[in-house]
Design a protein around this motif. Structure first.
Motif, short mmCIF file in Angstrom:
data_model
loop_
_atom_site.label_atom_id
_atom_site.label_comp_id
_atom_site.label_asym_id
_atom_site.label_seq_id
_atom_site.Cartn_x
_atom_site.Cartn_y
_atom_site.Cartn_z
N MET A 1 5.34 5.25 15.04
CA MET A 1 5.15 4.11 13.82
C MET A 1 3.62 3.41 14.08
O MET A 1 3.10 3.27 12.88
N ILE A 2 3.27 3.24 15.34
CA ILE A 2 2.06 2.48 15.13
C ILE A 2 0.70 3.52 14.80
O ILE A 2 -0.10 3.07 14.23
N LEU A 3 0.92 4.74 14.83
CA LEU A 3 0.02 5.69 14.54
C LEU A 3 -0.12 5.71 12.90
O LEU A 3 -1.31 5.62 12.30
N TRP A 4 1.27 5.62 12.31
CA TRP A 4 1.17 5.59 10.83
C TRP A 4 0.41 4.40 10.40
O TRP A 4 -0.17 4.39 9.25
N ALA A 5 0.85 3.18 11.15
CA ALA A 5 0.29 1.87 10.41
C ALA A 5 -1.37 1.94 10.80
O ALA A 5 -1.97 1.51 9.83
N ILE A 6 -1.75 2.68 11.78
CA ILE A 6 -3.15 2.71 12.13
C ILE A 6 -3.97 3.68 10.95
O ILE A 6 -4.91 3.06 10.21
N LEU A 7 -3.51 4.75 10.71
CA LEU A 7 -3.91 5.61 9.69
C LEU A 7 -3.74 4.98 8.47
O LEU A 7 -4.72 5.19 7.67
N THR A 8 -2.82 4.29 7.98
CA THR A 8 -2.60 3.74 6.58
C THR A 8 -3.73 2.72 6.55
O THR A 8 -4.34 2.49 5.33
N THR A 9 -3.85 1.80 7.31
CA THR A 9 -4.91 0.88 7.45
C THR A 9 -6.32 1.37 7.61
O THR A 9 -7.50 0.98 6.40
N VAL A 10 -6.63 2.67 8.01
CA VAL A 10 -7.92 3.35 8.22
C VAL A 10 -8.36 3.70 6.57
O VAL A 10 -9.10 3.66 5.86
N LEU A 11 -7.02 4.38 5.83
CA LEU A 11 -7.11 5.04 4.61
C LEU A 11 -7.40 3.74 3.64
O LEU A 11 -8.16 3.98 2.77
N VAL A 12 -6.80 2.60 3.90
CA VAL A 12 -7.12 1.59 2.89
C VAL A 12 -8.37 1.25 2.94
O VAL A 12 -8.89 0.78 1.89
N LEU A 13 -8.81 1.05 4.15
CA LEU A 13 -10.18 0.36 4.37
C LEU A 13 -11.46 1.36 3.79
O LEU A 13 -12.12 1.09 3.17
#
Length: 196
Positions: A1-13
Motif C-alpha cells: 500500500m505504501i509503495l503505491w502511494a509513493i509511486l502515485t506521488t512521484v507520478l503526480v510530481l
C-alpha cells in the motif's frame, strides 16, 4: 500500500513538473556564449566553451608551415561544403521546429547581427545565401525576428552576436528534442563531425 502511494506521488510530481513552463535564452557575442534556463522560480546560467588560457595556447600553437596550412584549408572547405549539402535537411527541420514552437510555445526573442567570412569568396557567398534563405523561413514564422548578417569576402571572419529566447512546457521541449533527433540525417552528420 505504501509503495503505491509513493509511486502515485512521484507520478503526480513528474506530471506537474512536465507541464511547467521552461524558458531558454541563448546569448552570444565575441566574449563567449551564455545559456540561461529558467524553470519555475529557479534560474540557471551556463557558460559553455573553454577558458581564455586555452584560447591563448591555441593561438600560440598555430602552424606556420605553408603546406600544412593549405591542407587544413582544403579539408575545412571540403567539410564546409559537406555541411552546406545538408542545408535543405536542416531548413526543413528548422521550419518544422519553428511551427512546433509556435503551436506549443512562445518565441520570446530572436536577434542576430554581425559579419561572416570564410576566406574563400565562393564559400562566403554560399553561406550568406543560405543565411538569407533561412532568414525568409524565420521571418515567415516569426515576424518580430531581427537578422542583420553581412558577408566579408576579403578575410576569414566570424563575428556574430545575438539572442534567442523561447518559453515552452518541459514535456513539449522533450518532444521537440526527440523529434529533432529522429528527423536528423544522423549518418551524414556523424560522418561530417568525425571528419572535422
Amino acid at each position: 500500500m505504501i509503495l503505491w502511494a509513493i509511486l502515485t506521488t512521484v507520478l503526480v510530481l513528474l506530471l506537474l513538473l512536465l507541464t511547467r513552463w521552461i524558458g531558454v535564452l541563448l546569448q552570444g557575442d565575441e566574449d563567449g556564449f551564455i545559456v540561461s534556463v529558467s524553470f519555475s522560480k529557479w534560474k540557471f546560467t551556463l557558460y559553455p566553451g573553454g577558458s581564455d588560457e586555452e584560447a591563448k595556447e591555441k593561438e600560440e600553437a598555430k602552424d606556420d608551415e605553408g603546406e600544412k596550412v593549405e591542407r587544413k584549408t582544403k579539408d575545412r572547405i571540403k567539410n564546409t561544403i559537406g555541411w552546406l549539402s545538408l542545408a535543405s535537411d536542416f531548413s526543413n527541420l528548422l521550419k518544422n521546429g519553428l511551427n512546433f514552437l509556435r503551436k506549443h510555445g512562445r518565441i520570446a526573442k530572436l536577434d542576430l547581427k554581425g559579419r561572416i567570412g570564410s576566406g574563400d569568396p565562393f564559400l562566403t557567398g554560399t553561406l550568406f545565401g543560405l543565411i538569407e534563405g533561412l532568414k525568409g523561413i524565420l521571418y515567415s514564422g516569426l515576424p518580430s525576428a531581427s537578422i542583420d548578417v553581412q558577408p566579408d569576402f576579403e578575410r576569414e571572419k566570424l563575428d556574430l552576436s545575438g539572442t534567442f529566447g523561447v518559453e515552452i512546457r518541459l514535456i513539449h521541449l522533450v518532444l521537440l528534442i526527440v523529434f529533432t533527433l529522429w528527423n536528423l540525417p544522423k549518418r551524414r552528420v556523424w560522418r561530417l563531425v568525425r571528419s572535422s
